[in-house]
Design a protein around this motif. Structure first.
Motif, short mmCIF file in Angstrom:
data_model
loop_
_atom_site.label_atom_id
_atom_site.label_comp_id
_atom_site.label_asym_id
_atom_site.label_seq_id
_atom_site.Cartn_x
_atom_site.Cartn_y
_atom_site.Cartn_z
N ILE A 1 101.41 26.12 -32.56
CA ILE A 1 101.60 25.21 -31.44
C ILE A 1 100.49 24.17 -31.46
CG2 ILE A 1 101.77 25.00 -28.93
CD1 ILE A 1 102.57 28.06 -28.98
N HIS A 2 100.89 22.92 -31.66
CA HIS A 2 99.94 21.81 -31.68
C HIS A 2 100.16 20.95 -30.43
CE1 HIS A 2 98.22 22.18 -35.79
NE2 HIS A 2 99.32 22.89 -35.97
N VAL A 3 99.05 20.51 -29.86
CA VAL A 3 99.09 19.76 -28.61
C VAL A 3 98.39 18.42 -28.78
CG1 VAL A 3 98.24 19.77 -26.21
CG2 VAL A 3 99.16 21.87 -27.20
N ASN A 4 99.02 17.34 -28.27
CA ASN A 4 98.33 16.05 -28.20
C ASN A 4 97.24 16.19 -27.14
OD1 ASN A 4 101.57 14.87 -28.49
ND2 ASN A 4 100.04 14.41 -30.02
N VAL B 1 85.21 26.56 -24.49
CA VAL B 1 86.57 27.10 -24.54
C VAL B 1 86.64 27.94 -25.82
CG1 VAL B 1 89.02 26.53 -24.81
CG2 VAL B 1 87.56 25.12 -23.33
N ASN B 2 87.14 29.16 -25.70
CA ASN B 2 87.27 30.03 -26.87
C ASN B 2 88.12 29.31 -27.92
OD1 ASN B 2 88.06 31.95 -28.77
ND2 ASN B 2 88.25 33.58 -27.27
N PRO B 3 87.53 29.04 -29.10
CA PRO B 3 88.27 28.28 -30.12
C PRO B 3 89.52 29.01 -30.63
CG PRO B 3 86.19 29.10 -31.00
CD PRO B 3 86.18 29.40 -29.53
N ARG B 4 89.60 30.32 -30.44
CA ARG B 4 90.81 31.04 -30.84
C ARG B 4 91.94 30.74 -29.86
NH1 ARG B 4 88.26 36.85 -32.22
NH2 ARG B 4 88.21 36.64 -34.48
N VAL B 5 91.60 30.34 -28.65
CA VAL B 5 92.61 30.05 -27.63
C VAL B 5 93.05 28.59 -27.73
CG1 VAL B 5 93.03 29.90 -25.14
CG2 VAL B 5 91.76 31.85 -26.08
N PHE B 6 92.06 27.67 -27.86
CA PHE B 6 92.38 26.25 -27.87
C PHE B 6 91.24 25.51 -28.54
CE2 PHE B 6 92.87 22.01 -25.94
CZ PHE B 6 94.25 21.83 -26.00
N ARG B 7 91.54 24.75 -29.57
CA ARG B 7 90.48 23.96 -30.22
C ARG B 7 91.04 22.67 -30.78
NH1 ARG B 7 91.27 27.97 -34.22
NH2 ARG B 7 91.82 27.13 -36.24
N ARG B 8 90.18 21.66 -30.80
CA ARG B 8 90.59 20.37 -31.35
C ARG B 8 90.35 20.40 -32.85
NH1 ARG B 8 87.86 15.52 -32.01
NH2 ARG B 8 86.16 16.12 -30.64
N CYS C 1 95.24 19.39 -31.09
CA CYS C 1 94.60 20.65 -30.74
C CYS C 1 95.53 21.80 -31.11
CB CYS C 1 94.28 20.70 -29.24
SG CYS C 1 92.90 19.63 -28.77
N LEU C 2 94.94 22.91 -31.54
CA LEU C 2 95.70 24.09 -31.95
C LEU C 2 95.59 25.16 -30.87
CD1 LEU C 2 97.33 25.45 -34.24
CD2 LEU C 2 95.15 26.33 -35.10
N VAL C 3 96.73 25.77 -30.53
CA VAL C 3 96.80 26.81 -29.51
C VAL C 3 96.85 28.18 -30.16
CG1 VAL C 3 98.22 27.72 -27.62
CG2 VAL C 3 98.00 25.24 -27.94
N ASN C 4 96.10 29.13 -29.61
CA ASN C 4 96.19 30.54 -30.00
C ASN C 4 95.91 30.76 -31.48
OD1 ASN C 4 96.56 33.22 -29.10
ND2 ASN C 4 98.69 33.24 -29.77
N ASP C 5 95.03 29.92 -32.06
CA ASP C 5 94.65 30.05 -33.48
C ASP C 5 95.85 29.96 -34.41
OD1 ASP C 5 92.29 30.09 -34.87
OD2 ASP C 5 92.21 32.27 -35.09
#
Length: 105
Positions: free
Chosen positions: A45-48, A58-65, A71-75
């Protein structure tokens, strides 16, 4: 049929204000929901997200740019049907977040 079709519309992003940080920086709660009701797990799941950044970690495994506006969701791991993932971030303004792409399993 295994792995029924899903679309990025099955992933819903809710965002709302939450209590500000002690130093007054506004904070926001984000919920990312797999609203698909049948047997569909949705991964990658990629997010603009613009130049997303947060004063609060923010935990990078949950949400990271990964890069600008990506941004990538849930690693990249799947979110099952009806599953919700949430996190909080803090910044002087909120980021408009919208799903850009997903993979269906």
């Amino acid at each position: 049929m295994i792995g029924q079709d899903c679309s990025k519309e099955d992933i819903v992003v809710f965002q709302g204000s939450t209590a500000p940080l002690p130093n007054g920086v506004p904070a926001y709660t984000v919920e990312i929901v797999n609203s698909c009701v049948s047997d569909c797990s949705i991964a990658e799941i990629h997010v603009n997200c613009g130049w997303f950044s947060s004063v609060r970690l923010v935990n990078p495994r949950v949400f990271r740019r990964l890069s600008y506006d990506d941004c990538l969701v849930n690693d990249g791991e799947p979110l099952g049907p009806g599953q919700t993932l949430s996190f909080q971030y803090a910044n002087i303004f909120s980021y408009p977040l919208s799903v850009s792409s997903v993979s269906c399993f």
